[in-house]
Scaffold this motif. Sequence first.
Motif, PDB file in Angstrom:
ATOM      1  N   SER A  17       0.800  -1.286   0.267  1.00 40.99           N
ATOM      2  CA  SER A  17      -0.061  -0.162  -0.169  1.00 40.99           C
ATOM      3  C   SER A  17       0.999   1.224  -0.143  1.00 40.99           C
ATOM      4  CB  SER A  17      -0.849  -0.016   1.319  1.00 40.99           C
ATOM      5  OG  SER A  17      -1.674  -1.021   1.267  1.00 40.99           O
ATOM      6  N   VAL A  64      -9.057   0.501 -10.739  1.00 46.42           N
ATOM      7  CA  VAL A  64      -8.699   0.744  -9.360  1.00 46.42           C
ATOM      8  C   VAL A  64      -9.646   0.465  -8.458  1.00 46.42           C
ATOM      9  CG1 VAL A  64      -6.616   2.101 -10.340  1.00 46.42           C
ATOM     10  CG2 VAL A  64      -8.912   3.504  -9.550  1.00 46.42           C
ATOM     11  N   ARG A  67      -9.864  -1.091  -4.945  1.00 44.42           N
ATOM     12  CA  ARG A  67      -8.244  -1.073  -4.323  1.00 44.42           C
ATOM     13  C   ARG A  67      -8.005   0.523  -3.953  1.00 44.42           C
ATOM     14  NH1 ARG A  67      -4.157  -2.265  -7.614  1.00 44.42           N
ATOM     15  NH2 ARG A  67      -5.132  -1.606  -9.403  1.00 44.42           N
ATOM     16  N   PHE A  68      -8.403   1.390  -4.697  1.00 49.96           N
ATOM     17  CA  PHE A  68      -8.049   2.769  -4.383  1.00 49.96           C
ATOM     18  C   PHE A  68      -8.855   3.473  -3.678  1.00 49.96           C
ATOM     19  CE2 PHE A  68      -4.457   3.313  -7.966  1.00 49.96           C
ATOM     20  CZ  PHE A  68      -3.804   2.054  -7.324  1.00 49.96           C
ATOM     21  N   MET A  83      -3.827   3.808  -1.793  1.00 51.13           N
ATOM     22  CA  MET A  83      -3.748   2.854  -2.700  1.00 51.13           C
ATOM     23  C   MET A  83      -3.380   1.447  -2.092  1.00 51.13           C
ATOM     24  SD  MET A  83      -1.652   4.790  -5.736  1.00 51.13           S
ATOM     25  CE  MET A  83      -0.244   4.871  -4.879  1.00 51.13           C
ATOM     26  N   ASN A  84      -4.324   0.610  -2.091  1.00 52.01           N
ATOM     27  CA  ASN A  84      -4.052  -0.952  -1.524  1.00 52.01           C
ATOM     28  C   ASN A  84      -3.890  -1.914  -2.523  1.00 52.01           C
ATOM     29  OD1 ASN A  84      -4.442   0.489   0.978  1.00 52.01           O
ATOM     30  ND2 ASN A  84      -6.472   0.155   1.049  1.00 52.01           N
ATOM     31  N   SER A  85      -3.550  -3.042  -2.089  1.00 54.26           N
ATOM     32  CA  SER A  85      -3.290  -4.132  -3.099  1.00 54.26           C
ATOM     33  C   SER A  85      -2.657  -3.915  -4.396  1.00 54.26           C
ATOM     34  CB  SER A  85      -4.524  -4.763  -3.281  1.00 54.26           C
ATOM     35  OG  SER A  85      -5.450  -5.100  -2.078  1.00 54.26           O
ATOM     36  N   LEU A  86      -1.560  -3.342  -4.025  1.00 55.19           N
ATOM     37  CA  LEU A  86      -0.928  -2.544  -5.497  1.00 55.19           C
ATOM     38  C   LEU A  86      -0.541  -3.642  -6.363  1.00 55.19           C
ATOM     39  CD1 LEU A  86       1.010   0.513  -3.822  1.00 55.19           C
ATOM     40  CD2 LEU A  86      -0.615   0.508  -5.817  1.00 55.19           C
ATOM     41  N   LYS A  87      -0.563  -3.389  -7.611  1.00 59.26           N
ATOM     42  CA  LYS A  87      -0.049  -4.467  -8.815  1.00 59.26           C
ATOM     43  C   LYS A  87       1.209  -3.603  -9.448  1.00 59.26           C
ATOM     44  CE  LYS A  87      -4.847  -5.965  -9.271  1.00 59.26           C
ATOM     45  NZ  LYS A  87      -6.011  -6.055 -10.267  1.00 59.26           N
ATOM     46  N   ASP A  90       0.227  -0.920 -11.618  1.00 56.81           N
ATOM     47  CA  ASP A  90      -0.088   0.388 -11.314  1.00 56.81           C
ATOM     48  C   ASP A  90       1.232   1.307 -11.069  1.00 56.81           C
ATOM     49  OD1 ASP A  90      -1.739  -1.193  -8.650  1.00 56.81           O
ATOM     50  OD2 ASP A  90      -2.581  -0.240 -10.382  1.00 56.81           O
TER      51      ASP A  90
END
Length: 127
Positions: A17, A64, A67-68, A83-87, A90
């Motif tokens: 995150s 997003v 997640r965002f 921003m969570n669970s970033l990939k 991103d």
Amino acid sequence: QVQLVESGGGSVQAGGSLRLSCAASGRTFSRSAMGWFRQAPGKEREFVAAISWSGGRKTYADSVKGRFTISRDNAKNMVYLQMNSLKPEDTAVYYCAARFSYDSSWSPSGNREYDYWGQGTQVTVSS
């Protein structure tokens, strides 16, 4: 006139995150719709999220959603992007943008709908 300065970018591993902040100066901030955009190398700038000046309406890109989270604090002239669970996809330079509006529920998603832009902050997500 609105000046915008982003901060909070960095490097994280996938699943991590980050919280981006955008500090705004100018008398019209509290009546400005705010947006976050991003641009990856070799790609066009794309919409991420937007929030109306009242904070009552938020818009997200499909990529997003869930997640965002965009938020704002008009008393502090700040806008945030959690921003969570970033990939890895991103990864980009993230920009804050502003547009004065009389409509308290307006949260535009188009590049051309914004008048003011920050300098950007880099977000890198590694796999």
